[in-house]
Design an enzyme around this catalytic site. Sequence first.
Site, PDB file in Angstrom:
ATOM      1  N   LYS A  37       0.851  -1.213   0.000  1.00 42.00           N
ATOM      2  CA  LYS A  37       0.000   0.000   0.000  1.00 42.00           C
ATOM      3  C   LYS A  37       0.878   1.252   0.000  1.00 42.00           C
ATOM      4  CE  LYS A  37      -1.577   1.623   3.972  1.00 42.00           C
ATOM      5  NZ  LYS A  37      -1.289   3.024   4.378  1.00 42.00           N
ATOM      6  N   ASN A  38       1.875   1.296   0.881  1.00 40.79           N
ATOM      7  CA  ASN A  38       2.673   2.509   1.053  1.00 40.79           C
ATOM      8  C   ASN A  38       3.692   2.743  -0.058  1.00 40.79           C
ATOM      9  OD1 ASN A  38       1.165   3.101   3.224  1.00 40.79           O
ATOM     10  ND2 ASN A  38       2.672   2.456   4.750  1.00 40.79           N
ATOM     11  N   CYS A  85      -4.796  12.810  12.886  1.00 42.72           N
ATOM     12  CA  CYS A  85      -5.489  11.523  12.777  1.00 42.72           C
ATOM     13  C   CYS A  85      -5.326  10.783  14.091  1.00 42.72           C
ATOM     14  CB  CYS A  85      -4.986  10.723  11.594  1.00 42.72           C
ATOM     15  SG  CYS A  85      -3.510   9.766  11.935  1.00 42.72           S
ATOM     16  N   ARG A 144       0.435  14.783  13.067  1.00 36.50           N
ATOM     17  CA  ARG A 144       0.982  14.534  11.719  1.00 36.50           C
ATOM     18  C   ARG A 144       0.987  15.772  10.823  1.00 36.50           C
ATOM     19  NH1 ARG A 144      -1.125   8.815   9.603  1.00 36.50           N
ATOM     20  NH2 ARG A 144       0.770   8.968   8.372  1.00 36.50           N
ATOM     21  N   ASP A 196       4.725   0.670  12.091  1.00 34.62           N
ATOM     22  CA  ASP A 196       3.520   0.038  11.554  1.00 34.62           C
ATOM     23  C   ASP A 196       3.372  -1.423  11.970  1.00 34.62           C
ATOM     24  OD1 ASP A 196       3.564   1.859   8.371  1.00 34.62           O
ATOM     25  OD2 ASP A 196       2.996   2.448  10.402  1.00 34.62           O
ATOM     26  N   ARG A 244      -8.521  -0.484   4.836  1.00 31.04           N
ATOM     27  CA  ARG A 244      -7.711   0.582   4.238  1.00 31.04           C
ATOM     28  C   ARG A 244      -6.345   0.078   3.826  1.00 31.04           C
ATOM     29  NH1 ARG A 244      -7.232   6.163   7.118  1.00 31.04           N
ATOM     30  NH2 ARG A 244      -5.907   6.309   5.250  1.00 31.04           N
TER      31      ARG A 244
HETATM   32  C1  EPZ Z   1       4.300   7.026   6.369  1.00 32.71           C
HETATM   33  O1  EPZ Z   1       3.491   8.086   6.890  1.00 32.71           O
HETATM   34  C2  EPZ Z   1       3.383   5.816   6.255  1.00 32.71           C
HETATM   35  N1  EPZ Z   1       2.279   6.136   5.378  1.00 32.71           N
HETATM   36  C3  EPZ Z   1       2.844   5.449   7.642  1.00 32.71           C
HETATM   37  O2  EPZ Z   1       2.082   4.252   7.512  1.00 32.71           O
HETATM   38  C4  EPZ Z   1       4.010   5.162   8.556  1.00 32.71           C
HETATM   39  O3  EPZ Z   1       3.530   4.939   9.860  1.00 32.71           O
HETATM   40  C5  EPZ Z   1       4.970   6.374   8.585  1.00 32.71           C
HETATM   41  O4  EPZ Z   1       5.386   6.717   7.252  1.00 32.71           O
HETATM   42  C6  EPZ Z   1       6.221   6.096   9.399  1.00 32.71           C
HETATM   43  O5  EPZ Z   1       6.885   4.976   8.933  1.00 32.71           O
HETATM   44  C7  EPZ Z   1       2.500   6.091   4.023  1.00 32.71           C
HETATM   45  O6  EPZ Z   1       3.579   5.824   3.517  1.00 32.71           O
HETATM   46  C8  EPZ Z   1       1.331   6.411   3.150  1.00 32.71           C
HETATM   47  P1  EPZ Z   1       6.239  10.464   8.404  1.00 32.71           P
HETATM   48  P2  EPZ Z   1       4.027   9.601   6.890  1.00 32.71           P
HETATM   49  O7  EPZ Z   1       6.103  11.736   7.643  1.00 32.71           O
HETATM   50  O8  EPZ Z   1       4.902   9.818   5.704  1.00 32.71           O
HETATM   51  C9  EPZ Z   1       6.358  13.903  11.724  1.00 32.71           C
HETATM   52  C10 EPZ Z   1       0.237   2.812   7.805  1.00 32.71           C
HETATM   53  O9  EPZ Z   1      -0.153   2.253   8.841  1.00 32.71           O
HETATM   54  N2  EPZ Z   1       6.278  14.856  10.598  1.00 32.71           N
HETATM   55  O10 EPZ Z   1       7.413   9.619   8.134  1.00 32.71           O
HETATM   56  O11 EPZ Z   1       2.855  10.470   7.067  1.00 32.71           O
HETATM   57  C11 EPZ Z   1       5.092  13.032  11.845  1.00 32.71           C
HETATM   58  O12 EPZ Z   1       4.088  13.683  12.563  1.00 32.71           O
HETATM   59  C12 EPZ Z   1       0.680   4.291   7.846  1.00 32.71           C
HETATM   60  O13 EPZ Z   1       0.316   2.264   6.686  1.00 32.71           O
HETATM   61  C13 EPZ Z   1       6.333  16.214  10.864  1.00 32.71           C
HETATM   62  O14 EPZ Z   1       6.430  16.629  12.014  1.00 32.71           O
HETATM   63  O15 EPZ Z   1       4.904   9.602   8.212  1.00 32.71           O
HETATM   64  C14 EPZ Z   1       5.634  11.796  12.552  1.00 32.71           C
HETATM   65  O16 EPZ Z   1       5.673  12.025  13.928  1.00 32.71           O
HETATM   66  C15 EPZ Z   1       0.357   4.944   9.151  1.00 32.71           C
HETATM   67  N3  EPZ Z   1       6.287  17.081   9.816  1.00 32.71           N
HETATM   68  C16 EPZ Z   1       7.043  11.674  11.973  1.00 32.71           C
HETATM   69  O17 EPZ Z   1       7.390  12.963  11.443  1.00 32.71           O
HETATM   70  C17 EPZ Z   1       6.203  16.659   8.508  1.00 32.71           C
HETATM   71  O18 EPZ Z   1       6.171  17.493   7.580  1.00 32.71           O
HETATM   72  C18 EPZ Z   1       7.177  10.638  10.857  1.00 32.71           C
HETATM   73  O19 EPZ Z   1       6.111  10.811   9.959  1.00 32.71           O
HETATM   74  C19 EPZ Z   1       6.144  15.275   8.263  1.00 32.71           C
HETATM   75  C20 EPZ Z   1       6.190  14.393   9.329  1.00 32.71           C
END
Ligand code: EPZ
Length: 417
Positions: free
Chosen positions: A22-23, A117, A122, A305, A397
């Site tokens: 998915k990701n 969420c 996020r 995850d 999802r």
């Molecule tokens: C990706 O989300 C995945 N989703 C998530 O999988 C996964 O949990 C996550 O990476 C971490 O591995 C997809 O790929 C579609 P991040 P993403 O930006 O990219 C903070 C699932 O279950 N952050 O790496 O949204 C954020 O809040 C889903 O399949 C900022 O502060 O995660 C978090 O604490 C859930 N500012 C951390 O960084 C930003 O601009 C990592 O988030 C971006 C992120």
Amino acid sequence: MDKIRINGGRPLSGEVLISGAKNSALPCIAATLLTAEPVWLQNAPRRVRDVTTIILLLEHLGINASWEGDVLRLEADSIDEFEAPYDMVKTMRASVLVLGPLVARFGKAVVSLPGGCAIGARPIDMHLKGLEALGATISIEHGYVNASANKLRGAHYRFPNVTVTGTENLVLAASLAEGETILENCAIEPEVGDVIALIRKMGAKITGDDKSTLRIQGVAALHGAEHSIIPDRIEAGTFLMAGAITGGKIAVKRCCPEHLTAAIGKLEENGCRIERGKNEILIESPEVLKPADVETQPYPLFPTDLQAQYMAVMTQAAGISTIHETIFENRFMHVGELQRMRADIKIHGHIAEVHGRTPLSGASVMATDLRASASLILAGLVAEGTTVIQRVYHIDRGYERIEEKLRGLGAHIERIS
Ligand code: EPZ
């Protein structure tokens, strides 16, 4: 609304086939906005609802999408809409992945802020700061990001923290920027590597993948391509843990063992016997699981995850294990539901202390997010009696027909609507 009912207590056995990731599918589908030529994506997980959602968003923007079996054909030759509306984005945060490609190719994008969420606030500040570094003008009004640029230009940008979709958004944007972009402290998740592999086939010039520093030489235009989506390592990890928690012996097939090194290492610490094949993993659970502490971290360390699923497994380990969630500030929503099944878990801030071995008791429980619902299914597979999981739309999802795949392994599980 659908529910899932499980009669627990049976060790799983047999083999299960893993779907496409998915990701990876989500950023790969968004990447097709970068060219007017057709792109074919094989092994795209067609029945994963987030994939359906992003295709609907791209069709709203004007893309032609069609399935030929499990091959998704996308053609962005008549994009006439540049707004990703709140009603679509609110159902799936990854919709933000259209921002980079739209600004890069069309010089404009209006994308609803995803909002928070269940697992955390996020924010997308790093996506926006990165696009500003590439010369985009960004403003936020009425809950929408307005991004515009005559032409993005190469720049040097360092992510303050590792972000998966942030890295993907900037790589996609930089692929059509003028000049060279250097991105530092990038995410190196296999899904990031997969979308880079796709746009490379589309003509992008990128060096340094699998490394945290990427160099992207912008090109004037990208062309069509064919690409096969990598297997879903989180789905594979979930099934490995289903084998571990039920005391089973299963073969997880059509997966990529190298992408699961951290999870496999942890399960071996728990006493599971694991055999790695070329694209399959055989797991055999021990009589009694041993506890082992875990800390979630960006790839290649233990993935957030799989945190909820691993917590369910640790309820059956003989002893105390601690689980430290470092990525998301609110990713223990499943704890309350597992406690309803008699799990003995104590929360101390971002650390969960799991006391095992606790015989779980089947109950009605509520899914709160995608991976939390997977952990409730695992708990239901080992609990005494019947477990009924509500709000299973969360699980749809990110998993393709999980109850059918589990039934294929001998589980007594069904979907009730
Ligand atoms: C990706 O989300 C995945 N989703 C998530 O999988 C996964 O949990 C996550 O990476 C971490 O591995 C997809 O790929 C579609 P991040 P993403 O930006 O990219 C903070 C699932 O279950 N952050 O790496 O949204 C954020 O809040 C889903 O399949 C900022 O502060 O995660 C978090 O604490 C859930 N500012 C951390 O960084 C930003 O601009 C990592 O988030 C971006 C992120």
